[in-house]
Structure formats: structure tokens, C-alpha cells
Design an enzyme around this catalytic site. Structure first.
Site, mmCIF file in Angstrom:
data_model
loop_
_atom_site.group_PDB
_atom_site.id
_atom_site.type_symbol
_atom_site.label_atom_id
_atom_site.label_comp_id
_atom_site.label_asym_id
_atom_site.label_seq_id
_atom_site.Cartn_x
_atom_site.Cartn_y
_atom_site.Cartn_z
ATOM 1 N N HIS A 121 0.872 -1.179 0.000
ATOM 2 C CA HIS A 121 0.000 0.000 0.000
ATOM 3 C C HIS A 121 0.913 1.234 0.000
ATOM 4 O O HIS A 121 2.028 1.176 0.532
ATOM 5 C CB HIS A 121 -0.815 -0.054 1.295
ATOM 6 C CG HIS A 121 -1.888 0.972 1.432
ATOM 7 N ND1 HIS A 121 -1.625 2.272 1.803
ATOM 8 C CD2 HIS A 121 -3.235 0.885 1.281
ATOM 9 C CE1 HIS A 121 -2.768 2.939 1.873
ATOM 10 N NE2 HIS A 121 -3.754 2.131 1.558
ATOM 11 N N ASP A 198 3.145 -4.759 8.209
ATOM 12 C CA ASP A 198 1.943 -3.933 8.069
ATOM 13 C C ASP A 198 0.736 -4.862 8.226
ATOM 14 O O ASP A 198 0.438 -5.655 7.329
ATOM 15 C CB ASP A 198 1.976 -3.265 6.679
ATOM 16 C CG ASP A 198 0.683 -2.535 6.342
ATOM 17 O OD1 ASP A 198 -0.295 -2.677 7.091
ATOM 18 O OD2 ASP A 198 0.660 -1.850 5.298
ATOM 19 N N GLN A 201 -4.516 -5.034 7.131
ATOM 20 C CA GLN A 201 -5.579 -5.930 6.658
ATOM 21 C C GLN A 201 -5.697 -7.198 7.491
ATOM 22 O O GLN A 201 -6.773 -7.770 7.584
ATOM 23 C CB GLN A 201 -5.346 -6.310 5.178
ATOM 24 C CG GLN A 201 -5.508 -5.166 4.195
ATOM 25 C CD GLN A 201 -6.914 -4.578 4.180
ATOM 26 O OE1 GLN A 201 -7.901 -5.254 4.480
ATOM 27 N NE2 GLN A 201 -7.029 -3.310 3.831
ATOM 28 N N LYS A 224 -10.067 -0.610 11.039
ATOM 29 C CA LYS A 224 -10.240 -1.812 10.199
ATOM 30 C C LYS A 224 -10.751 -2.978 11.033
ATOM 31 O O LYS A 224 -11.011 -4.052 10.525
ATOM 32 C CB LYS A 224 -8.909 -2.216 9.566
ATOM 33 C CG LYS A 224 -8.206 -1.099 8.810
ATOM 34 C CD LYS A 224 -8.265 -1.271 7.332
ATOM 35 C CE LYS A 224 -7.302 -0.328 6.647
ATOM 36 N NZ LYS A 224 -7.778 0.155 5.371
ATOM 37 N N CYS A 363 -4.671 2.544 -3.638
ATOM 38 C CA CYS A 363 -3.396 3.029 -3.060
ATOM 39 C C CYS A 363 -2.259 2.041 -3.304
ATOM 40 O O CYS A 363 -1.373 1.892 -2.449
ATOM 41 C CB CYS A 363 -3.519 3.316 -1.564
ATOM 42 S SG CYS A 363 -4.711 4.579 -1.170
HETATM 43 N N1 PLP Z 1 -1.580 -0.822 4.619
HETATM 44 C C1 PLP Z 1 -2.552 -1.569 4.065
HETATM 45 C C2 PLP Z 1 -2.231 -2.948 3.586
HETATM 46 C C3 PLP Z 1 -3.831 -1.045 3.938
HETATM 47 O O1 PLP Z 1 -4.799 -1.773 3.377
HETATM 48 C C4 PLP Z 1 -4.091 0.260 4.408
HETATM 49 C C5 PLP Z 1 -5.420 0.870 4.244
HETATM 50 O O2 PLP Z 1 -6.238 0.422 3.506
HETATM 51 C C6 PLP Z 1 -3.043 0.980 5.000
HETATM 52 C C7 PLP Z 1 -1.802 0.403 5.086
HETATM 53 C C8 PLP Z 1 -3.266 2.354 5.536
HETATM 54 O O3 PLP Z 1 -4.155 2.303 6.609
HETATM 55 P P1 PLP Z 1 -4.685 3.657 7.294
HETATM 56 O O4 PLP Z 1 -5.339 4.429 6.212
HETATM 57 O O5 PLP Z 1 -5.616 3.177 8.336
HETATM 58 O O6 PLP Z 1 -3.491 4.335 7.835
#
Ligand code: PLP
Length: 406
Positions: A121, A198, A201, A224, A363
């Protein structure tokens, strides 16, 4: 103790009743989840009875808020197999990753390598791309296979004694691919790299144990996992957190300040500058302790995978449809494209029919480029509150959209 049947969890999400009344289907939980009743109750209760700052006062309200806030930290730690002082509350996953990119910069020197993957992401891409530019580091990007899974042999080849940071996602937010961390982390341990996971998800559908996983840092967002937006957590090994400088500086982070010098507080206080989202932390902890006590996590992913598989079966007779990512490794996400159609056009028409899902690059532009997905994908993502009816609604709306677009 017997656990709750996953299907009964649906009743714990007040927004569901509202959506049912309006004939809406929510298939966008990979973006953000619906919120549990206990979240709403915790926030309301806090505003009615407990409003006060934390770590800043001696009066009884402040002491009570501080106690609740620190208890929330302990619950969050327990949920991911960490110790209490290894949890830093953040705003979200993105803040956790930016925090790490900034705080770890002091441990890197010109020529060092940062390793990420093509499926990251942007939140786990841009902080490293930027860090590499600023300090003349090499950003290595491990490729994915044609199917979208991490190419493990290629990944292994990129690991070397210069790899100082490995940052990768547990689950892809585009394909739902689960990265085999039990194979990846031992490989990375042969290098001096800080290992960052990370879990944006994975937090809502896989049981996490940071210690067993043997990562150095792990980040996730509360929104999430049925909790409010604006609260998240960063796990860091205690021995490492002790060595890191504060990310933001300000109230709450210090032990002593003079006109010329500052002595920082110990972690976690050192990393939580300014007034935190106290009630958010309390609500997050409420959800996490509920899930830990009442829900069998294996059942969550089982149910979500079942829905993904039913959705795939149901949509597969649509002309020109292709599903993105490997069939046997989709977790709770079904991404697809339909030949000749722009995914945003499709999503626009689906939205008009009250099916909420996401379309576009999610993203993950580098992954879109790699997989040659020019208009991105349409992504349906499933959670505990989804039902077969949502799949029916998706299929009906998709057929309607196609009749309008062709
Ligand atoms: N990393 C992953 C794999 C994501 O799916 C997301 C958001 O969809 C993020 C990071 C960023 O999360 P946040 O917008 O809650 O900071």
C-alpha cells in the site's frame, strides 16, 4: 468457554440495521469496517462520565482516565502477543509507518538497503521511497508473480548484509494474498534488517502474535477492526523502542526540560506527544478484549473466505470477468475487472444501486502497473457481518451495470 457463532456477530453492528432498512450492501470493509455497538457505548460512556486528559493531572477524573487508557494499552498488547510497554498508540497504520521511517533513519547510512514488495500500500511505500531519497539509500522492491503472490526466490535473492529494513504487508489489500511470514521472517533474520509488518488488513481476520512472528515492529489501525478511526497501534520490541528517538516532540514525551536540553521519558510516553485519542484507545480495547474472549479467530477468516468463494462462483459466468490474484489465497477480498470496462464506471453504477465497494488503484499504483491493470480493479471485501444476500445484491447490480454500459 464456547465462542460466539460468527453469524450472530452481525447483530452487534448497529449500522447493519440502518443499511438493511435502506437496502444497502456494504462490501468495503478492507477500506474501513463497520463499528461495533460496544464502540458506540464506550465513547458515549466516556463523554458522559470520564472526560479528562491522561498523564497530566492529579485529580480523580484524570487518574481514572489514565488508568483506563493504560489498561487499554495492556489489552491491545495482549491481543497481539506483546508486552504492555511495547504498544504505542498512533492515529493509524500510516502514522505508524511514517513514525518508523523517521525514527529508524538514524540507524541507516548511505548505501544501506530498504526492502519492500511490489504489493505494498502507498502507506508502506512512500515513507521508504522518501527515506531512500533523503539519505541515499537503495530501495529494493521484491517482485510479485503473475498471480500477485510474493516471488519468494526473488525476494530471497534481494536479502543481503546491506538490508537494514524489511517492511512488508501481511495481507495485500488488492488481492487478499496472505504473505507467508513464517517463511519470510526467518529468511530476513539472516540479515541485520529491522523487520516491519503492516497488519492493516490482517488484524481483523488473522490471529496475530508479534512475539511468535518474530517481527521487530507491527502496525495496524483500529478502524479496520470495528473500532473508531483515528486510533491505531504500533508494536515495537522493547529493546528497540528504548533506542529509538521520539517521532514527534511535545507534551507527555519528556522527563525533564531546561532551556537548552531535554531528557526524554521512557517508552511508550516518549512516543505519544500531545493529548492522545483517549476514548478511541478505550473503544479499541473494548473491541479487542471482546474478540479475544468471545470469538474464534479461525472462524472469522473461514466465514469470510466462504463468502469470497461464493461470490467468485456467482460472478464467474459474467462475460469478460477476470479475478485478480490467486484463487487459493484471497482471504476476504475479491478483486476483479471486466474486459473493456473502466472499473470506476462499474463502481459508480453499483453505488447507485446501493452496493458499496471500492474501485481504482486501492493506493497500490506500483502493483497496478506490474499487473497491467490500467483502470485498477473493482474490489469487494467481506467481513463478519456480510451475508449471502450481499453477494446476490452484488451480482444483480453488476448485471444491471453491464446492461447499461454495453
Ligand atoms: N496498509 C494496508 C495494507 C492497507 O490496506 C491500508 C489501508 O487500507 C493501509 C496500510 C493504511 O491504513 P490507514 O489508512 O488506516 O493508515
Amino acid at each position: 468457554m464456547s465462542k460466539i457463532n460468527i453469524k450472530n456477530l452481525r447483530n452487534r453492528f448497529p449500522q447493519i440495521a440502518f443499511m438493511d432498512q435502506n437496502g444497502e450492501s456494504y462490501l468495503d470493509s478492507a477500506s474501513t469496517s463497520l463499528k461495533m455497538d460496544i464502540v458506540i457505548n464506550t465513547l458515549t460512556e466516556f463523554y458522559k462520565t470520564s472526560v479528562s486528559n491522561v498523564h497530566r493531572g492529579e485529580h480523580h477524573l484524570s487518574l481514572k482516565a489514565t488508568e483506563q487508557y493504560e489498561k487499554a494499552r495492556a489489552v491491545t498488547a495482549d491481543f497481539i502477543g506483546a508486552q504492555e510497554d511495547e504498544i504505542i498508540f498512533t492515529r493509524n497504520t500510516t502514522e505508524g509507518l511514517n513514525f518508523l521511517a523517521e525514527s529508524l533513519s538514524g540507524f541507516l547510512k548511505e548505501g544501506d538497503e530498504i526492502l519492500i514488495t511490489e504489493m505494498e500500500h502507498h502507506s508502506n511505500f512512500l515513507p521508504w521511497q522518501n527515506l531512500a531519497r533523503r539519505f541515499n539509500l537503495k530501495l529494493q522492491i521484491a517482485p510479485v508473480t503473475e498471480q500477485g503472490e510474493l516471488d519468494l526466490p526473488a525476494f530471497d535473492k534481494l536479502l543481503n548484509s546491506k538490508t537494514k529494513i524489511l517492511a512488508l504487508t501481511h495481507i495485500s489489500n488488492v488481492t487478499g494474498v496472505v504473505n507467508p511470514l513464517d517463511r519470510i521472517i526467518p529468511l530476513a533474520r539472516k540479515t541485520p534488517a529491522f523487520i516491519i509488518v503492516d497488519s492493516a488488513q490482517s488484524v481483523s481476520c488473522l490471529p496475530l502474535n508479534a512475539q511468535k512472528m518474530d517481527c521487530d515492529f507491527l502496525v495496524f489501525s483500529g478502524h479496520k477492526i470495528f473500532a473508531p478511526s483515528g486510533i491505531g497501534a504500533l508494536y515495537g520490541k522493547k529493546s528497540l523502542l528504548e533506542k529509538l528517538p521520539p517521532y514527534q516532540k511535545g507534551g507527555g514525551t519528556i522527563f525533564k526540560v531546561t532551556k537548552t536540553q531535554t531528557e526524554w521519558a521512557d517508552s511508550p510516553a516518549k512516543f505519544e506527544a500531545g493529548t492522545p485519542f483517549i476514548e478511541g484507545a478505550l473503544a479499541l480495547a473494548k473491541v479487542l478484549s471482546f474478540l479475544k474472549a468471545e470469538v474464534d479467530f479461525e472462524e472469522i477468516l473461514k466465514w469470510e473466505k466462504e463468502l469470497v468463494s461464493q461470490a467468485e462462483d456467482s460472478l464467474s459466468d459474467i462475460e469478460g470477468i477476470s479475478f485478480i490474484g490467486p484463487k487459493n489465497n484471497r482471504s476476504n477480498i475479491l478483486s476483479f475487472v471486466i474486459e473493456g470496462l473502466h472499473s470506476s464506471d462499474l463502481a459508480f453504477i453499483l453505488t447507485k444501486q446501493k452496493v458499496a465497494l471500492r474501485a481504482g488503484h486501492h493506493c497500490c499504483m506500483p502493483l497496478m502497473q506490474k499487473m497491467n491493470l490500467k483502470s485498477g480493479t473493482v474490489r469487494a471485501s467481506f467481513s463478519v457481518y456480510n451475508r449471502e444476500e450481499d453477494i446476490k445484491a452484488l451480482k444483480t447490480s453488476l448485471l444491471k451495470a453491464l446492461s447499461l454500459l454495453y
